[in-house]
Design a protein around this motif. Structure first.
Motif, PDB file in Angstrom:
ATOM      1  N   HIS A  61     -13.405 -26.970 -26.132  1.00 55.96           N
ATOM      2  CA  HIS A  61     -12.479 -27.861 -25.449  1.00 55.96           C
ATOM      3  C   HIS A  61     -12.223 -29.059 -26.364  1.00 55.96           C
ATOM      4  O   HIS A  61     -13.169 -29.751 -26.750  1.00 55.96           O
ATOM      5  N   THR A  62     -10.963 -29.279 -26.699  1.00 58.91           N
ATOM      6  CA  THR A  62     -10.617 -30.471 -27.475  1.00 58.91           C
ATOM      7  C   THR A  62     -10.663 -31.665 -26.544  1.00 58.91           C
ATOM      8  O   THR A  62      -9.886 -31.756 -25.591  1.00 58.91           O
ATOM      9  N   CYS A  63     -11.585 -32.577 -26.799  1.00 58.74           N
ATOM     10  CA  CYS A  63     -11.795 -33.682 -25.873  1.00 58.74           C
ATOM     11  C   CYS A  63     -12.407 -34.864 -26.606  1.00 58.74           C
ATOM     12  O   CYS A  63     -13.412 -34.724 -27.305  1.00 58.74           O
ATOM     13  N   ASP A  64     -11.811 -36.029 -26.430  1.00 63.21           N
ATOM     14  CA  ASP A  64     -12.353 -37.283 -26.949  1.00 63.21           C
ATOM     15  C   ASP A  64     -13.246 -37.870 -25.857  1.00 63.21           C
ATOM     16  O   ASP A  64     -12.761 -38.335 -24.827  1.00 63.21           O
ATOM     17  N   VAL A  65     -14.560 -37.852 -26.076  1.00 54.54           N
ATOM     18  CA  VAL A  65     -15.478 -38.286 -25.021  1.00 54.54           C
ATOM     19  C   VAL A  65     -15.336 -39.765 -24.692  1.00 54.54           C
ATOM     20  O   VAL A  65     -15.789 -40.217 -23.631  1.00 54.54           O
ATOM     21  N   SER A  66     -14.711 -40.531 -25.584  1.00 50.51           N
ATOM     22  CA  SER A  66     -14.524 -41.960 -25.320  1.00 50.51           C
ATOM     23  C   SER A  66     -13.376 -42.236 -24.356  1.00 50.51           C
ATOM     24  O   SER A  66     -13.213 -43.361 -23.881  1.00 50.51           O
ATOM     25  N   GLU A  67     -12.580 -41.202 -24.044  1.00 50.81           N
ATOM     26  CA  GLU A  67     -11.442 -41.340 -23.137  1.00 50.81           C
ATOM     27  C   GLU A  67     -11.805 -40.762 -21.769  1.00 50.81           C
ATOM     28  O   GLU A  67     -11.954 -39.557 -21.610  1.00 50.81           O
ATOM     29  N   SER A  68     -11.940 -41.621 -20.779  1.00 48.82           N
ATOM     30  CA  SER A  68     -12.438 -41.188 -19.473  1.00 48.82           C
ATOM     31  C   SER A  68     -11.537 -40.149 -18.812  1.00 48.82           C
ATOM     32  O   SER A  68     -12.031 -39.194 -18.203  1.00 48.82           O
ATOM     33  N   ASP A  69     -10.232 -40.317 -18.910  1.00 43.97           N
ATOM     34  CA  ASP A  69      -9.323 -39.356 -18.283  1.00 43.97           C
ATOM     35  C   ASP A  69      -9.459 -37.974 -18.906  1.00 43.97           C
ATOM     36  O   ASP A  69      -9.454 -36.956 -18.193  1.00 43.97           O
ATOM     37  N   ALA A  70      -9.581 -37.937 -20.225  1.00 41.13           N
ATOM     38  CA  ALA A  70      -9.724 -36.652 -20.918  1.00 41.13           C
ATOM     39  C   ALA A  70     -11.013 -35.957 -20.503  1.00 41.13           C
ATOM     40  O   ALA A  70     -11.043 -34.734 -20.275  1.00 41.13           O
TER      41      ALA A  70
END
Length: 258
Positions: A61-70
């Motif tokens: 899963h492409t996901c930036d953990v610093s972005e809460s919505d993502a």
């Protein structure tokens, strides 16, 4: 079979390389379906291929953990497939510097990934785990427990990962959610190799030996050694363990005069 994770869903942040890759492969080898969250999925895709070639199951899963919505959207998508049984908060970034060398931008960057990233993933995961229980494991560091030279911002972030672990372990006992952390010392990862090649190209072996001897045991740890500890703590064999930090440090904390 001991440490059996069959039919369990595990999320590993930063699970595509280094320690994270070893964790992903180890959990998958014991039967878990591993969901790897990575900002840049290329490395994670290679990890998935290795897992699948060995008969395991994994998804990137492409996901930036610093972005809460993502994070929320990604966890919701995973949760719709069934339970979320394991969360390993492994994603993190490093920083070298004392407090006077650490800029506000440095602090924000470290905080976003190493602190808020852990919060985001726990915040999104706990509601799913409250239904049937689960295991959360934070990757802390010896730098969060003892003083390490030139690691001001990094130490701050790993201390936060440690204290968040204690809070979650206490708050969700009644929901059968166990929460622990691991505090590695220096582990021989691709990051370490890159650091040596970039900064000490002419005396790489000498510097490697010097760094290895900072652990009383006389060597760096290996990613698989960390992954094996993760496996134990995430398994039912560790069902009596929660609210505890586990140093894996070659004796650094207790035998180094700290």
């Amino acid at each position: 079979m001991k440490f059996n994770l069959a039919n369990k869903t595990a999320i590993v942040t930063g699970g595509g390389s280094g320690i994270g890759k070893a964790i992903s492969k180890t959990l998958a080898a014991q039967g878990a379906h591993v969901h790897i969250l990575e900002l840049k999925p290329t490395a994670a895709e290679d990890a998935v291929k290795e897992i699948e070639s060995e008969g395991g199951h994994a998804t990137v899963h492409t996901c930036d953990v610093s972005e809460s919505d993502a994070v929320t959207q990604t966890l919701e998508a995973i949760g719709k497939r069934g339970t979320i049984d394991i969360l390993v908060n492994n994603a993190g970034i490093a920083h070298i510097g004392k407090v006077e060398d650490t800029t506000p931008e440095d602090m924000d960057r470290i905080y976003k990934v190493n602190v808020k990233g852990v919060y985001n993933c726990m915040h999104a995961t706990v509601p799913h785990m409250k239904k049937k229980g689960g295991v959360i494991l934070n990757m802390a560091s010896i730098a969060g427990s003892v003083g390490i030279n030139d690691r001001f911002a990094y130490s701050m972030s790993k201390g936060a990962a440690l204290s968040m672990m204690y809070s979650v372990a206490k708050d969700y006992l009644q929901y059968n959610i166990r929460c622990n952390s691991i505090s590695p010392a220096r582990i021989h990862t691709p990051f370490v190799e890159g650091y040596l090649q970039n900064n000490f190209p002419d005396n790489r072996d000498e510097k490697f030996e010097e760094l290895s001897k900072t652990q009383p045991i006389g060597r760096m740890g290996m990613p698989q050694e960390v992954a094996d500890l993760v496996l134990y703590l995430c398994s039912d064999e560790a069902s009596f363990i929660t609210g505890t930090d586990f140093p894996i440090d070659g004796g650094f904390i207790r035998l180094n005069g700290n």
